[in-house]
Structures are given as C-alpha cells and as structure tokens.
Design a protein around this motif. Sequence first.
Motif, PDB file in Angstrom:
ATOM      1  N   HIS A  29       0.833  -1.206   0.000  1.00 24.24           N
ATOM      2  CA  HIS A  29       0.000   0.000   0.000  1.00 24.24           C
ATOM      3  C   HIS A  29       0.869   1.259   0.000  1.00 24.24           C
ATOM      4  O   HIS A  29       0.649   2.185  -0.790  1.00 24.24           O
ATOM      5  CB  HIS A  29      -0.936  -0.021   1.209  1.00 24.24           C
ATOM      6  N   ILE A  30       1.867   1.283   0.863  1.00 23.68           N
ATOM      7  CA  ILE A  30       2.721   2.462   0.971  1.00 23.68           C
ATOM      8  C   ILE A  30       3.547   2.651  -0.295  1.00 23.68           C
ATOM      9  O   ILE A  30       3.652   3.771  -0.814  1.00 23.68           O
ATOM     10  CB  ILE A  30       3.594   2.374   2.245  1.00 23.68           C
ATOM     11  N   ALA A  31       4.094   1.573  -0.827  1.00 19.87           N
ATOM     12  CA  ALA A  31       4.877   1.677  -2.072  1.00 19.87           C
ATOM     13  C   ALA A  31       3.995   2.146  -3.226  1.00 19.87           C
ATOM     14  O   ALA A  31       4.406   3.015  -4.007  1.00 19.87           O
ATOM     15  CB  ALA A  31       5.527   0.338  -2.400  1.00 19.87           C
ATOM     16  N   MET A  32       2.784   1.611  -3.321  1.00 19.58           N
ATOM     17  CA  MET A  32       1.879   2.001  -4.405  1.00 19.58           C
ATOM     18  C   MET A  32       1.396   3.446  -4.237  1.00 19.58           C
ATOM     19  O   MET A  32       0.947   4.068  -5.189  1.00 19.58           O
ATOM     20  CB  MET A  32       0.669   1.059  -4.465  1.00 19.58           C
ATOM     21  N   SER A  33       1.522   3.971  -3.015  1.00 19.77           N
ATOM     22  CA  SER A  33       1.117   5.356  -2.737  1.00 19.77           C
ATOM     23  C   SER A  33       2.284   6.333  -2.838  1.00 19.77           C
ATOM     24  O   SER A  33       2.144   7.493  -2.478  1.00 19.77           O
ATOM     25  CB  SER A  33       0.501   5.436  -1.344  1.00 19.77           C
ATOM     26  N   GLY A  34       3.430   5.848  -3.271  1.00 17.96           N
ATOM     27  CA  GLY A  34       4.583   6.731  -3.460  1.00 17.96           C
ATOM     28  C   GLY A  34       5.711   6.544  -2.474  1.00 17.96           C
ATOM     29  O   GLY A  34       6.709   7.250  -2.526  1.00 17.96           O
ATOM     30  N   GLY A  35       5.569   5.628  -1.536  1.00 16.88           N
ATOM     31  CA  GLY A  35       6.635   5.370  -0.574  1.00 16.88           C
ATOM     32  C   GLY A  35       6.526   6.230   0.668  1.00 16.88           C
ATOM     33  O   GLY A  35       5.564   6.964   0.867  1.00 16.88           O
ATOM     34  N   ASP A  36       7.542   6.120   1.501  1.00 18.66           N
ATOM     35  CA  ASP A  36       7.604   6.845   2.768  1.00 18.66           C
ATOM     36  C   ASP A  36       8.055   8.269   2.497  1.00 18.66           C
ATOM     37  O   ASP A  36       9.222   8.507   2.190  1.00 18.66           O
ATOM     38  CB  ASP A  36       8.592   6.120   3.692  1.00 18.66           C
ATOM     39  N   PRO A  37       7.156   9.246   2.604  1.00 12.45           N
ATOM     40  CA  PRO A  37       7.502  10.615   2.200  1.00 12.45           C
ATOM     41  C   PRO A  37       8.591  11.268   3.041  1.00 12.45           C
ATOM     42  O   PRO A  37       9.355  12.081   2.536  1.00 12.45           O
ATOM     43  CB  PRO A  37       6.187  11.383   2.317  1.00 12.45           C
ATOM     44  N   ALA A  38       8.696  10.912   4.324  1.00 12.71           N
ATOM     45  CA  ALA A  38       9.673  11.570   5.198  1.00 12.71           C
ATOM     46  C   ALA A  38      10.914  10.725   5.471  1.00 12.71           C
ATOM     47  O   ALA A  38      11.861  11.196   6.073  1.00 12.71           O
ATOM     48  CB  ALA A  38       9.015  11.955   6.516  1.00 12.71           C
ATOM     49  N   GLY A  39      10.900   9.463   5.052  1.00 15.51           N
ATOM     50  CA  GLY A  39      12.043   8.596   5.317  1.00 15.51           C
ATOM     51  C   GLY A  39      12.190   8.220   6.784  1.00 15.51           C
ATOM     52  O   GLY A  39      13.286   7.916   7.237  1.00 15.51           O
ATOM     53  N   GLU A  40      11.088   8.217   7.522  1.00 12.44           N
ATOM     54  CA  GLU A  40      11.132   7.894   8.946  1.00 12.44           C
ATOM     55  C   GLU A  40      10.842   6.418   9.216  1.00 12.44           C
ATOM     56  O   GLU A  40      11.084   5.932  10.316  1.00 12.44           O
ATOM     57  CB  GLU A  40      10.091   8.723   9.705  1.00 12.44           C
ATOM     58  N   GLY A  41      10.314   5.720   8.253  1.00 12.11           N
ATOM     59  CA  GLY A  41       9.871   4.344   8.432  1.00 12.11           C
ATOM     60  C   GLY A  41       8.429   4.234   7.977  1.00 12.11           C
ATOM     61  O   GLY A  41       7.660   5.184   8.109  1.00 12.11           O
ATOM     62  N   TYR A  42       8.067   3.081   7.435  1.00 13.76           N
ATOM     63  CA  TYR A  42       6.708   2.897   6.934  1.00 13.76           C
ATOM     64  C   TYR A  42       5.691   2.963   8.059  1.00 13.76           C
ATOM     65  O   TYR A  42       4.582   3.448   7.876  1.00 13.76           O
ATOM     66  CB  TYR A  42       6.586   1.558   6.225  1.00 13.76           C
ATOM     67  N   ILE A  43       6.049   2.418   9.224  1.00 15.02           N
ATOM     68  CA  ILE A  43       5.160   2.438  10.379  1.00 15.02           C
ATOM     69  C   ILE A  43       5.961   2.927  11.579  1.00 15.02           C
ATOM     70  O   ILE A  43       7.090   2.496  11.800  1.00 15.02           O
ATOM     71  CB  ILE A  43       4.561   1.041  10.653  1.00 15.02           C
ATOM     72  N   LEU A  44       5.347   3.836  12.340  1.00 13.99           N
ATOM     73  CA  LEU A  44       5.980   4.375  13.534  1.00 13.99           C
ATOM     74  C   LEU A  44       5.134   4.084  14.753  1.00 13.99           C
ATOM     75  O   LEU A  44       3.903   4.039  14.670  1.00 13.99           O
ATOM     76  CB  LEU A  44       6.135   5.896  13.419  1.00 13.99           C
ATOM     77  N   THR A  45       5.804   3.919  15.886  1.00 16.94           N
ATOM     78  CA  THR A  45       5.109   3.856  17.162  1.00 16.94           C
ATOM     79  C   THR A  45       4.885   5.293  17.629  1.00 16.94           C
ATOM     80  O   THR A  45       5.483   6.232  17.094  1.00 16.94           O
ATOM     81  CB  THR A  45       5.942   3.094  18.213  1.00 16.94           C
ATOM     82  N   THR A  46       4.059   5.458  18.636  1.00 20.24           N
ATOM     83  CA  THR A  46       3.827   6.793  19.189  1.00 20.24           C
ATOM     84  C   THR A  46       5.131   7.391  19.699  1.00 20.24           C
ATOM     85  O   THR A  46       5.411   8.573  19.492  1.00 20.24           O
ATOM     86  CB  THR A  46       2.776   6.730  20.313  1.00 20.24           C
TER      87      THR A  46
END
Length: 171
Positions: free
Chosen positions: A125-142
Amino acid sequence: SIRWYMSNDYAERARRRDRWHRAVNAFHWPAEGPKRTHDKWMYEAMDMASEVERLPLLFRKEREGGLTKVHQQCSLSPTEPVADNHLTCCLGIECRKCPQLLALESAELSPEEIDRAKAWTCVAHIAMSGGDPAGEGYILTTDDRMFWDRTYASMAGEDQEPCPTNSAGDG
C-alpha cells in the motif's frame, strides 16, 4: 524469494544492504559517463525489503501489548510515559483501525502469519502510494513519532533540545 536478503544475523543483513545500496548508487552515478536519471523506486525497493522484516515484529509487539510504555529522547534525557503507544503508518492511518489490516484478522492463519500478511499489505500500500515521504519508516510507534517531532523542532530552532548536553558540554 527475499530470503537471500533476510538473515537472523544483523551484521550480515547490514552488509547485504550496503552492497545493494552501493550497486544502486553506482547505477545512478556511473564512474564513466553522465549521471543517470534518479530512479527513486530502486531505493524504495531497499526500504521495502527492510520494512517487510521489521513490520511483523512491530505488529507482534502491538498485538501482545509489548510496545514501550516510556519515551527517552536520548540517554541523557529523562524518561516520560507514553500514554497510548500504538502503530501509525506514514500515510497517517492508525494500524489498529485500518480496514484493510482489520480484514486480515479473520484469515485462517496463525497470529505470526497474520503479522507477516499485514506487513506485506502495508508495504504494498505504501509503495503504491509513493513510498515513505519523510524517510522515517513505513510504520511508527507513538514514541517514534515523539522522537521525530522533537528532532524536527530542534532542527527548526524551537526551544526544546532533542537531547540535553552532558556536563562536559559534548552531549
């Protein structure tokens, strides 16, 4: 199969990623001839491989209630509680409320297999949406989000430091 890239040995995975990264860089900036057009997707492929390994661990931790309960910006910072540590993807969707991920919960798979299915689903989903825009990781914890927000605030010259200096001033 992605198994050639994956390994239980972190140092070996890092060496493989480094070799892969050097090859992609060499493609874009050949020793002889003109620089090629930047193919962002070649770098995104490296991120995807890393995230497919990392995300099942995060999903397991959230499922088992094992996400950290405290945040510490750096070793010199005080700890502070994280009231509701949960996973949010780089597209802004809270994972525990994502309809696509919730649909996978009904699969006749083990919890670990569901975690892997969720990882692949998120990566696609993330790759098809253009990837990680900020380069922080696809999923982050709080607490990851707390880290990045404070780091950016510090870089922007706002009042708070991301990490206090030690008494020697070299923190």
